[in-house]
Design an enzyme around this catalytic site. Sequence first.
Site, short mmCIF file in Angstrom:
data_model
loop_
_atom_site.label_atom_id
_atom_site.label_comp_id
_atom_site.label_asym_id
_atom_site.label_seq_id
_atom_site.Cartn_x
_atom_site.Cartn_y
_atom_site.Cartn_z
CG ASP A 198 23.32 34.36 -19.66
OD1 ASP A 198 22.77 34.63 -18.54
OD2 ASP A 198 24.30 34.14 -19.76
N GLY A 225 16.04 32.19 -20.55
CA GLY A 225 15.90 31.16 -19.74
C GLY A 225 16.60 30.90 -18.34
CG ASP A 226 16.60 28.84 -14.08
OD1 ASP A 226 17.79 28.46 -13.96
OD2 ASP A 226 15.90 28.62 -13.08
CG PHE A 227 21.98 27.35 -16.71
CD1 PHE A 227 22.08 27.18 -15.27
CD2 PHE A 227 22.70 28.25 -17.33
CE1 PHE A 227 22.69 27.73 -14.73
CE2 PHE A 227 23.62 28.71 -16.54
CZ PHE A 227 23.59 28.47 -15.13
CG HIS A 245 34.20 28.95 -12.45
ND1 HIS A 245 35.32 29.84 -12.54
CD2 HIS A 245 33.19 29.65 -12.93
CE1 HIS A 245 34.98 31.01 -12.91
NE2 HIS A 245 33.69 30.88 -13.49
N1 SAH Z 1 30.13 32.01 -20.57
C1 SAH Z 1 30.36 33.47 -20.56
C2 SAH Z 1 29.86 34.07 -19.19
C3 SAH Z 1 30.20 33.34 -17.93
S1 SAH Z 1 29.77 34.07 -16.48
C4 SAH Z 1 32.06 33.72 -20.52
O1 SAH Z 1 32.68 32.96 -20.40
O2 SAH Z 1 32.28 34.94 -20.64
C5 SAH Z 1 28.23 32.99 -16.08
C6 SAH Z 1 27.08 33.06 -16.66
O3 SAH Z 1 26.00 32.16 -16.61
C7 SAH Z 1 26.54 34.50 -16.76
O4 SAH Z 1 26.46 35.10 -18.14
C8 SAH Z 1 25.14 34.31 -15.99
O5 SAH Z 1 24.22 35.51 -16.27
C9 SAH Z 1 24.96 32.73 -16.62
N2 SAH Z 1 23.61 32.28 -15.67
C10 SAH Z 1 24.07 32.49 -14.18
N3 SAH Z 1 22.81 31.66 -13.59
C11 SAH Z 1 22.01 31.39 -14.84
C12 SAH Z 1 20.68 30.62 -14.94
N4 SAH Z 1 20.28 30.05 -13.94
N5 SAH Z 1 20.29 30.39 -16.22
C13 SAH Z 1 20.87 30.63 -17.42
N6 SAH Z 1 22.18 31.50 -17.33
C14 SAH Z 1 22.84 31.85 -15.90
#
Ligand code: SAH
Length: 343
Positions: A198, A225-227, A245
Amino acid sequence: MSEQESQEQLLHLLSGKWVTAAIAAAAELGIADQLAALPLTAAELATRCKADERALKRLLRVLCGEGLLELDENARYHLTELGRQLCDGELRTLARFVGAPFMWNPWPALAAQVQDPSRSAFERTHGSALFEYLDADRHAASLYHAAADEFTRRQARALCDAFDFSPLERIVDIGGGLGTVLTELTQRYPALRCVLYDRPPVIEQARRVLSAAPHVEPRIEVVAGDFFSGVPAPADAYLLKHVLHNWDDEHALRLLRACRAGLRADGYVLIVESLRLPGNVRDATALMDLEMLVLCGGGYERSKPEFRRLLGQAGLRLHATRVLVAGVRLMVATPRAHAASEA
Ligand code: SAH
């Protein structure tokens, strides 16, 4: 329906704002928890909630009207079964989240966004996109993750029942928040190696949460990191739960392609999302779709054909779908080459 009835119905729909705000305020003040042990008068409740008695009474009147509280002949307020749902737990957290200014304030910009969707209502209001905003506001971030987590806990248990993780060695939870799903998985599947991935500030918070559960911590590798710049590889399964979503098709596709590239040949991409149903019925997914519009701009709730198309473009195939909890599905995707059958 007569014209008068239609007018009344519209007025009733418009009053939703006040009802939501009243419930959110009750959650913020902890009214249900105060009344859970014993019924109290407005004066007693005001002392415990550090509230002004007269203003509190006006709030309590609305909560009685909506069926959350009842007033007895001794002027004591009781919780109804409905009101009891606001005691500390998932719905109280959700009510506080819904009423929090950072979540509430973007909604008046919905009309402007519908006319010009280039910027989300959230961005118009706060000057930054949702996740950048959360990176900078710890209080908002902890409320956001607490609200997501209350639901995630229940969905995590259903996920462990719906899919057999035992043949897998390494699973990566992409955008896995505070690690709630992986915590459940490590308990059910002790041999599984888990990676939580995350944004850096979320991972920092996750480290604190996981270190409080010492039997879990060593089994979950945390990676910040940044996905959109890449995902930890290789993996037998990538989990994307309530992540796609948040994003438009271009970004969702980048993410799915990165997962496809990191996946072992017989691996799985596990997507947990609500599916948008055909037609214009009033359902929770359609409302969540509007929430995605306001919060994320390009993000939306997809239908099954929309998922299928997106997966196809990423070199994946929808292999099976299963219901986890009301409205929420697990979609099992596999690399195109080894998909045995299609859902
Ligand atoms: N999977 C978890 C959280 C969903 S919310 C659940 O279902 O409870 C979406 C998640 O995506 C958040 O934790 C947010 O921090 C992460 N996220 C958003 N942009 C991101 C990025 N560029 N790189 C990594 N994680 C990211």
